[in-house]
Design a protein around this motif. Structure first.
Motif, PDB file in Angstrom:
ATOM      1  N   LYS A   1       8.451   6.846  -1.336  1.00  0.00           N
ATOM      2  CA  LYS A   1       8.444   6.063  -2.570  1.00  0.00           C
ATOM      3  C   LYS A   1       8.772   4.588  -2.327  1.00  0.00           C
ATOM      4  O   LYS A   1       9.025   3.851  -3.271  1.00  0.00           O
TER       5      LYS A   1
ATOM      6  N   ILE B   1       0.845  -1.185   0.000  1.00  0.00           N
ATOM      7  CA  ILE B   1       0.000   0.000   0.000  1.00  0.00           C
ATOM      8  C   ILE B   1       0.885   1.241   0.000  1.00  0.00           C
ATOM      9  O   ILE B   1       1.830   1.337   0.783  1.00  0.00           O
ATOM     10  N   LYS B   2       0.561   2.169  -0.890  1.00  0.00           N
ATOM     11  CA  LYS B   2       1.356   3.394  -0.999  1.00  0.00           C
ATOM     12  C   LYS B   2       1.386   4.117   0.348  1.00  0.00           C
ATOM     13  O   LYS B   2       0.397   4.203   1.032  1.00  0.00           O
TER      14      LYS B   2
ATOM     15  N   THR C   1      -1.205  -3.279  -5.646  1.00  0.00           N
ATOM     16  CA  THR C   1      -0.394  -2.071  -5.511  1.00  0.00           C
ATOM     17  C   THR C   1      -1.311  -0.851  -5.310  1.00  0.00           C
ATOM     18  O   THR C   1      -1.196   0.135  -6.037  1.00  0.00           O
ATOM     19  N   PRO C   2      -2.188  -0.906  -4.317  1.00  0.00           N
ATOM     20  CA  PRO C   2      -3.177   0.164  -4.138  1.00  0.00           C
ATOM     21  C   PRO C   2      -2.604   1.402  -3.455  1.00  0.00           C
ATOM     22  O   PRO C   2      -1.549   1.358  -2.827  1.00  0.00           O
ATOM     23  N   ASN C   3      -3.360   2.472  -3.552  1.00  0.00           N
ATOM     24  CA  ASN C   3      -2.991   3.708  -2.864  1.00  0.00           C
ATOM     25  C   ASN C   3      -3.439   3.696  -1.408  1.00  0.00           C
ATOM     26  O   ASN C   3      -2.827   4.359  -0.579  1.00  0.00           O
ATOM     27  N   THR C   4      -4.525   2.973  -1.113  1.00  0.00           N
ATOM     28  CA  THR C   4      -5.086   2.980   0.236  1.00  0.00           C
ATOM     29  C   THR C   4      -5.472   1.567   0.667  1.00  0.00           C
ATOM     30  O   THR C   4      -5.639   0.669  -0.168  1.00  0.00           O
TER      31      THR C   4
ATOM     32  N   ASN D   1       7.499  -2.632  -5.416  1.00  0.00           N
ATOM     33  CA  ASN D   1       6.694  -3.147  -6.526  1.00  0.00           C
ATOM     34  C   ASN D   1       7.512  -3.361  -7.786  1.00  0.00           C
ATOM     35  O   ASN D   1       7.379  -4.395  -8.449  1.00  0.00           O
TER      36      ASN D   1
ATOM     37  N   ASP E   1       6.989   2.084  -1.764  1.00  0.00           N
ATOM     38  CA  ASP E   1       6.124   1.172  -2.518  1.00  0.00           C
ATOM     39  C   ASP E   1       6.616   0.992  -3.951  1.00  0.00           C
ATOM     40  O   ASP E   1       6.572  -0.113  -4.491  1.00  0.00           O
ATOM     41  N   GLU E   2       7.092   2.066  -4.558  1.00  0.00           N
ATOM     42  CA  GLU E   2       7.575   1.974  -5.935  1.00  0.00           C
ATOM     43  C   GLU E   2       8.796   1.068  -6.034  1.00  0.00           C
ATOM     44  O   GLU E   2       8.898   0.255  -6.959  1.00  0.00           O
TER      45      GLU E   2
ATOM     46  N   GLN F   1      -8.760   0.546  -0.939  1.00  0.00           N
ATOM     47  CA  GLN F   1      -8.612   0.020  -2.294  1.00  0.00           C
ATOM     48  C   GLN F   1      -8.151  -1.432  -2.265  1.00  0.00           C
ATOM     49  O   GLN F   1      -8.580  -2.249  -3.086  1.00  0.00           O
TER      50      GLN F   1
ATOM     51  N   GLU G   1       3.839   7.332   2.615  1.00  0.00           N
ATOM     52  CA  GLU G   1       4.280   8.719   2.492  1.00  0.00           C
ATOM     53  C   GLU G   1       5.564   8.865   1.682  1.00  0.00           C
ATOM     54  O   GLU G   1       5.941   9.968   1.303  1.00  0.00           O
TER      55      GLU G   1
END
Length: 172
Positions: free
Chosen positions: A96, A91-92, A126-129, A102, A98-99, A132, A94
């Protein structure tokens, strides 16, 4: 296609081969386990629904999504498999972070697939929240684990056919 536009649990069952002769690996990340364990449940139900025998589904758990490629390779070296499903959720936040995770996992699984010919399935959300993620782990957008299970069956059968020297792939 964005999962918001397609239910991840919906597929054409007539297009799914019999999974009974196939052996599967499933690697599940424990990070965000409320999500990943639901994805695993969807994957397992899909595999068995289409004939996979429980004794032919080899499961390992790892701490997080970053560990999926290494564990998948270890599992594939230990068992004779036709496909390996890798399940995770990043989950994304604050940063990077997650990037990096992933992209590393996706590239690792692509590299494994190309180097070995064995299908390694990207069952990673790979959701933002968190909301999601829930929506894609059995919520309003279906279950990405179902989609990963379907992909494993189809690619596993393709892999098995190639190992047996069958050349026909594609439309019939």
């Amino acid at each position: 296609m964005a999962s918001a536009l397609k239910n991840l649990s919906t597929y054409d069952e007539s297009n799914i081969p019999d999974a009974s002769p196939l052996n599967f690996g499933v690697v599940v990340a424990d990070w965000n386990k409320d999500i990943t364990h639901e994805l695993y449940r969807g994957c397992l139900e899909t595999l068995t629904k289409h004939g996979a025998k429980e004794e032919n589904i080899h499961v390992v758990q790892v701490p997080g999504t970053f560990e999926l490629p290494a564990a998948a390779r270890i599992l594939a070296g230990r068992e004779k498999l036709h496909a390996v499903v890798c399940i995770g959720c990043v989950i994304k936040g604050e940063t990077k972070h997650d990037e990096y995770i992933n992209n590393s996992v996706a590239q690792g699984l692509v590299n494994l697939s190309i180097a070995t010919g064995l299908p390694y399935i990207f069952g990673v959300l790979t959701p933002n929240t968190h909301e999601q993620a829930v929506d894609r782990a059995g919520g309003k957008h279906g279950n990405k684990g179902v989609e990963a299970g379907v992909t494993a069956i189809r690619m596993g059968e393709l892999y098995r056919g190639a190992k047996e020297g069958r050349s026909g792939i594609g439309f019939r």
